[in-house]
Design a protein around this motif. Sequence first.
Motif, PDB file in Angstrom:
ATOM      1  N   VAL A 117       0.850  -1.185   0.000  1.00 39.58           N
ATOM      2  CA  VAL A 117       0.000   0.000   0.000  1.00 39.58           C
ATOM      3  C   VAL A 117       0.888   1.238   0.000  1.00 39.58           C
ATOM      4  O   VAL A 117       1.862   1.314   0.749  1.00 39.58           O
ATOM      5  CB  VAL A 117      -0.911   0.012   1.245  1.00 39.58           C
ATOM      6  CG1 VAL A 117      -1.631   1.348   1.381  1.00 39.58           C
ATOM      7  CG2 VAL A 117      -1.914  -1.133   1.187  1.00 39.58           C
ATOM      8  N   SER A 118       0.556   2.205  -0.849  1.00 44.02           N
ATOM      9  CA  SER A 118       1.347   3.439  -0.887  1.00 44.02           C
ATOM     10  C   SER A 118       0.563   4.650  -0.398  1.00 44.02           C
ATOM     11  O   SER A 118       1.157   5.628   0.061  1.00 44.02           O
ATOM     12  CB  SER A 118       1.860   3.703  -2.306  1.00 44.02           C
ATOM     13  OG  SER A 118       0.795   3.701  -3.239  1.00 44.02           O
ATOM     14  N   ASN A 119      -0.762   4.604  -0.507  1.00 50.48           N
ATOM     15  CA  ASN A 119      -1.605   5.719  -0.076  1.00 50.48           C
ATOM     16  C   ASN A 119      -2.779   5.192   0.738  1.00 50.48           C
ATOM     17  O   ASN A 119      -3.361   4.154   0.394  1.00 50.48           O
ATOM     18  CB  ASN A 119      -2.152   6.496  -1.281  1.00 50.48           C
ATOM     19  CG  ASN A 119      -1.061   7.161  -2.088  1.00 50.48           C
ATOM     20  OD1 ASN A 119      -0.310   6.491  -2.799  1.00 50.48           O
ATOM     21  ND2 ASN A 119      -0.964   8.469  -1.992  1.00 50.48           N
ATOM     22  N   VAL A 120      -3.133   5.912   1.791  1.00 51.09           N
ATOM     23  CA  VAL A 120      -4.258   5.519   2.639  1.00 51.09           C
ATOM     24  C   VAL A 120      -5.220   6.691   2.760  1.00 51.09           C
ATOM     25  O   VAL A 120      -4.812   7.821   3.050  1.00 51.09           O
ATOM     26  CB  VAL A 120      -3.792   5.072   4.040  1.00 51.09           C
ATOM     27  CG1 VAL A 120      -4.994   4.779   4.938  1.00 51.09           C
ATOM     28  CG2 VAL A 120      -2.896   3.838   3.935  1.00 51.09           C
ATOM     29  N   VAL A 121      -6.491   6.406   2.533  1.00 48.92           N
ATOM     30  CA  VAL A 121      -7.548   7.412   2.624  1.00 48.92           C
ATOM     31  C   VAL A 121      -8.535   6.962   3.695  1.00 48.92           C
ATOM     32  O   VAL A 121      -9.100   5.873   3.596  1.00 48.92           O
ATOM     33  CB  VAL A 121      -8.277   7.574   1.271  1.00 48.92           C
ATOM     34  CG1 VAL A 121      -9.356   8.642   1.370  1.00 48.92           C
ATOM     35  CG2 VAL A 121      -7.291   7.900   0.163  1.00 48.92           C
ATOM     36  N   VAL A 122      -8.728   7.778   4.721  1.00 48.43           N
ATOM     37  CA  VAL A 122      -9.713   7.466   5.762  1.00 48.43           C
ATOM     38  C   VAL A 122     -10.996   8.189   5.369  1.00 48.43           C
ATOM     39  O   VAL A 122     -11.298   9.288   5.836  1.00 48.43           O
ATOM     40  CB  VAL A 122      -9.223   7.894   7.155  1.00 48.43           C
ATOM     41  CG1 VAL A 122     -10.157   7.343   8.237  1.00 48.43           C
ATOM     42  CG2 VAL A 122      -7.798   7.416   7.400  1.00 48.43           C
TER      43      VAL A 122
END
Length: 350
Positions: free
Chosen positions: A150-155
């Motif tokens: 995973v390179s980007n995380v969006v909550v």
Amino acid sequence: MKKDICAYTYEQLQAEIQAMGEQKFRAKQIYEWLHVRLAEDFSEMTNLSRELRARLAEAYEILPVVLLEKRESRLDVTCKCLFRLWDGNVVESVWMRYSYGNSVCISSQAGCRMGCRFCASGIGGLERSLSPSEMLGQVYRLQRIMGERVSNVVVMGTGEPLDNYGSLLTFLHILTGEHGLHISQRSVTVSTCGIVPRIYDLAGEHLQITLAISLHGATQEKRKELMPVANAYGLEDLLSACDAYFSETGRRITFEYSLIRGVNDTEEDARELIRILGPRNCHLNLIPVNAVKEYNLKQPDRKNAQNFKNKLEKYGINVTLRREMGADIDGACGQLRRSYVQTRIEEAEI
């Protein structure tokens, strides 16, 4: 009652392990197993003695995030997963592959109490907030399922992140800390419908994450029609909090705007957006509203949505029209979870 070991920051875990009479370096080994190798059971920690593994299993637990359903889109590289938590509650997460890397969208609560008039997440209300480990568990399970980093995380999944503020902060510190996955803070986005006091609190943390504001209306009256939270926090107060966040962190705000045909996609709406966003260093993300059967709302056709975008660009607004992803797999927020919960209710009534 056993302790939730994945909810400890690196420093907290060091203190726990030393309190057990173990040397500090053991904490680093355990932390790596939990947050880098993504172990799901203490038996996997083979560089620890059997005695220590047994002691850990007796005092602590690794809360399960169990895959219930996986849907892969035939239209794009999107995968949506439904996960069951330890108490039977379910949450959903989405994996999206882009040219720049793999992005995941996770939930912060089981259900939501914000009650936005266009969102499936709030139907049925809030069950409970998630622990830091349950938020991390979604990221870790998706990474294991897909076999890629995973390179980007969006909550930005089910729930209001700032309504679960303490767990959110711990989650962010573990996710971005150097001893874990060490995802860049600049690669993390947190969404909020506009809980003003918490925006100021978050600004004071001086994190380098992106803050995304669910705007959806360019006037206070329009926001109140669509978002009950606007009854508590006015638009001008929200914008002032956004200005403070930018001032404290230097991070440009993203405003999310669900385009709803005949509701917030008019010439007047465009003018109001230009008025409030024109003076600000921000980005506007236009999102054609997703159909939710409980709400009779429709998205504008692509031509009208593009025309709306063009009007804003003409006056210097930095704006994008989001490409719909996962449309064939209930890809929008709350839809898969809502479908699952509704099916369980119907089965119980038979």
